[in-house]
Enzyme design. Structure first.
Site, PDB file in Angstrom:
ATOM      1  N   ALA A  67       0.490  -1.551  -0.272  1.00  0.00           N
ATOM      2  CA  ALA A  67       0.211  -0.220   0.313  1.00  0.00           C
ATOM      3  C   ALA A  67       0.499   1.035  -0.356  1.00  0.00           C
ATOM      4  O   ALA A  67       1.848   1.397   0.605  1.00  0.00           O
ATOM      5  CB  ALA A  67      -0.602   0.592   1.238  1.00  0.00           C
ATOM      6  N   GLY A  68       0.574   2.300  -0.134  1.00  0.00           N
ATOM      7  CA  GLY A  68       1.108   3.120  -0.785  1.00  0.00           C
ATOM      8  C   GLY A  68       0.108   4.999  -0.577  1.00  0.00           C
ATOM      9  O   GLY A  68      -1.189   4.767  -0.363  1.00  0.00           O
ATOM     10  N   SER A  69       0.434   5.857  -0.710  1.00  0.00           N
ATOM     11  CA  SER A  69       0.423   7.177  -0.860  1.00  0.00           C
ATOM     12  C   SER A  69      -0.652   7.459  -1.733  1.00  0.00           C
ATOM     13  O   SER A  69      -2.158   7.443  -1.753  1.00  0.00           O
ATOM     14  CB  SER A  69       0.464   8.224  -0.694  1.00  0.00           C
ATOM     15  N   SER A  70      -1.055   6.315  -2.991  1.00  0.00           N
ATOM     16  CA  SER A  70      -1.894   6.711  -4.406  1.00  0.00           C
ATOM     17  C   SER A  70      -3.097   5.554  -3.703  1.00  0.00           C
ATOM     18  O   SER A  70      -4.395   5.376  -4.558  1.00  0.00           O
ATOM     19  CB  SER A  70      -1.374   6.715  -5.196  1.00  0.00           C
ATOM     20  N   VAL A  93      -1.827  -2.382  -4.195  1.00  0.00           N
ATOM     21  CA  VAL A  93      -1.888  -2.677  -4.441  1.00  0.00           C
ATOM     22  C   VAL A  93      -1.739  -3.852  -4.878  1.00  0.00           C
ATOM     23  O   VAL A  93      -1.628  -4.618  -3.284  1.00  0.00           O
ATOM     24  CB  VAL A  93       0.067  -2.628  -5.479  1.00  0.00           C
ATOM     25  N   LYS A 139      -2.751  -2.646  -9.558  1.00  0.00           N
ATOM     26  CA  LYS A 139      -3.134  -0.924  -8.053  1.00  0.00           C
ATOM     27  C   LYS A 139      -4.469  -0.537  -8.723  1.00  0.00           C
ATOM     28  O   LYS A 139      -5.412   0.337  -9.506  1.00  0.00           O
ATOM     29  CB  LYS A 139      -2.444  -0.003  -9.437  1.00  0.00           C
ATOM     30  N   ASP A 189      10.758   9.879 -12.277  1.00  0.00           N
ATOM     31  CA  ASP A 189      10.851   9.040 -10.997  1.00  0.00           C
ATOM     32  C   ASP A 189      11.168   8.071 -10.757  1.00  0.00           C
ATOM     33  O   ASP A 189      11.150   6.947 -10.621  1.00  0.00           O
ATOM     34  CB  ASP A 189       9.706   9.030 -10.361  1.00  0.00           C
TER      35      ASP A 189
END
Length: 638
Positions: free
Chosen positions: A359-362, A365, A378, A472
């Site tokens: 998991a991330g800020s966006s 997954v 995602k 990035d």
């Protein structure tokens, strides 16, 4: 028509039409009674059941509030034999959560077939966010081993879930589901999984202690016999592996330690390596038992013709590009995007979620399945602002435009009920994680392959029409598949390098250790900025090869405690990671050229590829000399 019937008709009509305002108006005028809420329409549905079928969250919330105010029981059955919770498990996850939070909800209520709501939840719930409602079921004291008329448990039902079956099975097993409860035909969940042909499910159930000798009364077959009949060699071999272990444990009176053997994955071919340390890990403390196990495993080792175990090797395989999926077209909202070729809009019911990867800020997954292929899904966080929608469109635009074996393959996007990006799953994780795995031997051959494939991926972006700048680029955004091929990924910050995007490109993005000096000074982000990032990745690869372990860029500078300090030092003081003394001069020169402070002096990706090929040939002509440069650092050294 009586006044009560008239009120009831008005309520049902308003709910059917999703007219929340009308229901609120009826409520304010005291025209909704307790009997209205527990009555049924001509199809045997209550007002709440209709709202749940319509998936109208606001209406459900309103009706639940009225049930509390008027003390109406929502656990009653409609004329079809279902409670509100039976219906809610097929709704949106937020709606289900709201119904489960209702104070007096009965989570174990049974319909005519003795199916409880969790039977249907495990079979029909579609959202990958299944853990939250499942935990609410657990908090409410649900019986995860309830059996319906056929003897099926929620675990049996979860096998048929086409969206999140593996995740659902995992949740059930972690929360006390009995893996060996059988149906009236004496079939366990393992029988069901074998029939489905899912080796991953079979493996999970076996690890949970599924009985491989359970004989179904209908076909008189064990799961192993079913697998043989189906002709699935891998599944048959897997079940036999467990069966052989269970038979050995039973033969020597060690059945009570079955779970310990399974947890440590000590099967017959590994038992010859049994030791005091492994017994400690297994939690077996009895001196007598330990001596018996060591004796019997030693005898077994002497009986077997043992093959020497070798460390994990990176095997070269012929690269094959991923298949191109069928194209179903674009929705109107995405149809006007420029530079987009063919793209697939995927229906949510075509996906099955099997495992949460991170998991991330966006968003989150998941690993999953799409048309029989293993994919990464995602799932983006709820997007309510126009800015978030635009960011999604930009990543969608980039992913849809690119078709290259060096870039992670994009299968398409799901637009509802949640925005999802469906991509090729690279099972070995990121290049960073591969380098950080000290058990892997990454020599010069592997270093060159990783480097060349990375540069080819970025060259593909830079040569696209119009060119694409990654912005990035770092080892975390380079994925490695099961064939050890590098795939460029994560285009959330990427942009087409066109006039309209120049202002956006000026904004500082990416991780500072990989960020070019010109980005700090607010200059336009260009392909040469990506080349700077390539230099840092080349440094990571070369350092990992020579030192035998991963070193983080700039980690040798103990005074740099924060990322922003790194970008300041690289821009103002021309600071760079320290290249190992043993690094061949040709590689030193290439890395230094790629991170030159003047972007005009940096080579293009095409130039880098040409030089890498030349340097690789230099290595092949002097393999022993180059290999002598590899001197692994002590493992405890920082």
């Amino acid at each position: 028509m009586s006044s009560t019937q008239q009120q009831q008709h008005q309520l049902f009509s308003a709910v059917e039409q999703n007219d929340v305002t009308k229901v609120k108006k009826l409520s304010s005028k005291k025209k909704i009674s307790k009997s209205n809420l527990t009555s049924f329409d001509q199809y045997g549905q209550s007002a709440l059941t209709i709202a749940l079928k319509n998936n109208n969250e606001e209406m459900v919330e309103l009706l639940l509030s009225l049930c509390v105010t008027l003390k109406a029981d929502i656990n009653t059955f409609d004329k079809n034999g279902f409670s509100a919770l039976h219906q809610a498990v097929s709704s949106d996850d937020r709606i289900l959560m709201r119904v489960l939070q209702y104070e007096n909800i009965n989570v174990d209520v049974q319909n005519d077939d003795l199916n409880t709501p969790i039977h249907y939840f495990c079979q029909k719930f579609r959202s990958p966010n299944c853990q939250e409602p499942f935990q609410l079921f657990i908090q409410k004291g649900v019986n995860v081993n309830a059996q319906n008329k056929n003897g099926e448990t929620p675990l049996h039902k979860a096998i048929f879930n086409n969206s999140v079956r593996l995740m659902m099975v995992g949740l059930l097993l972690k929360n006390g589901a009995n893996v060996n409860l059988a149906t009236q035909f004496q079939e366990s969940p393992l029988h069901y999984a074998v029939r489905l042909g899912r080796e991953d499910l079979v493996s999970v159930l076996l690890k949970a202690g599924a009985d491989v000798d359970c004989v179904g009364t209908k076909e008189r077959k064990t799961p192993y016999q079913l697998a043989v009949e189906e002709g699935n060699k891998d599944m048959t071999a897997r079940i036999k592996k467990y069966k052989d272990l269970f038979d050995w444990l039973q033969k020597h009176g060690f059945e009570q330690y079955k779970d310990a053997f399974l947890k440590e994955e000590m099967f017959l071919d590994e038992l010859g390596e049994m030791s005091e340390d492994i017994l400690n890990k297994m939690g077996i403390t009895s001196t007598g038992t330990r001596l018996r196990i060591l004796k019997e495993t030693s005898n077994l080792a002497n009986e077997q013709t043992k093959k020497p175990k070798t460390p994990e090797l990176i095997i070269e395989e012929d690269p094959t590009p991923p298949d191109t999926p069928d194209i179903s077209g674009l929705r109107h909202s995405l149809h006007t995007l420029r530079h987009v070729g063919e793209v697939n809009i995927i229906n949510d019911n075509e996906l099955e979620y099997t495992e949460k990867l991170g998991a991330g800020s966006s968003g989150k997954v998941y690993k999953g399945l799409y048309r029989g292929k293993e994919v990464a899904i995602k799932v983006l966080k709820s997007m309510t602002e126009s800015k978030e929608i635009e960011e999604f469109k930009k990543e969608f635009q980039i992913m849809s435009a690119i078709r290259s074996k060096h870039v992670v393959h994009f299968y398409g996007a799901v637009l509802e009920p949640k925005l999802c990006m469906v991509m090729e799953n690279c099972s070995r994780g990121s290049l960073y994680h591969v380098m950080d795995n000290n058990s892997l031997d990454i020599g010069w051959e592997r270093t060159f392959r990783f480097a060349i494939e990375t540069v080819r991926g970025i060259e593909c972006l830079h040569k696209w029409d119009p060119p694409i700048v990654h912005r990035d680029l770092k080892s975390l955004n380079l994925l490695v598949n099961d064939k050890w091929e590098i795939k460029v990924c994560d285009f959330g910050l990427s942009r087409f390098n066109t006039g309209s995007n120049l202002e956006t490109l000026v904004k500082m993005r990416g991780t500072f250790a990989y960020c070019a000096p010109e980005v700090y000074y607010g200059e336009q982000f260009s392909g040469k900025s990506d080349v700077y990032s390539i230099a840092v990745i080349l440094w990571e690869l070369v350092t990992r090869c020579i030192n035998g372990r991963y070193e983080r860029p700039f980690s040798e500078y103990k005074n740099l405690q924060h990322d922003f300090q790194i970008i300041i030092q690289t821009a103002k003081k021309n600071l760079r990671p320290t290249i190992p003394n043993a690094c061949p001069e040709s590689l030193v020169s290439l890395i230094q050229d790629c991170w030159d402070p003047n972007l005009e002096n940096r080579p293009t990706c095409t130039d880098i590829l040409s030089r890498l090929v030349t340097i690789e040939n230099e290595y092949r002509s002097n393999i022993q000399t180059w290999n002598n440069l590899i001197v692994p650092l002590p493992k405890n050294q920082e």
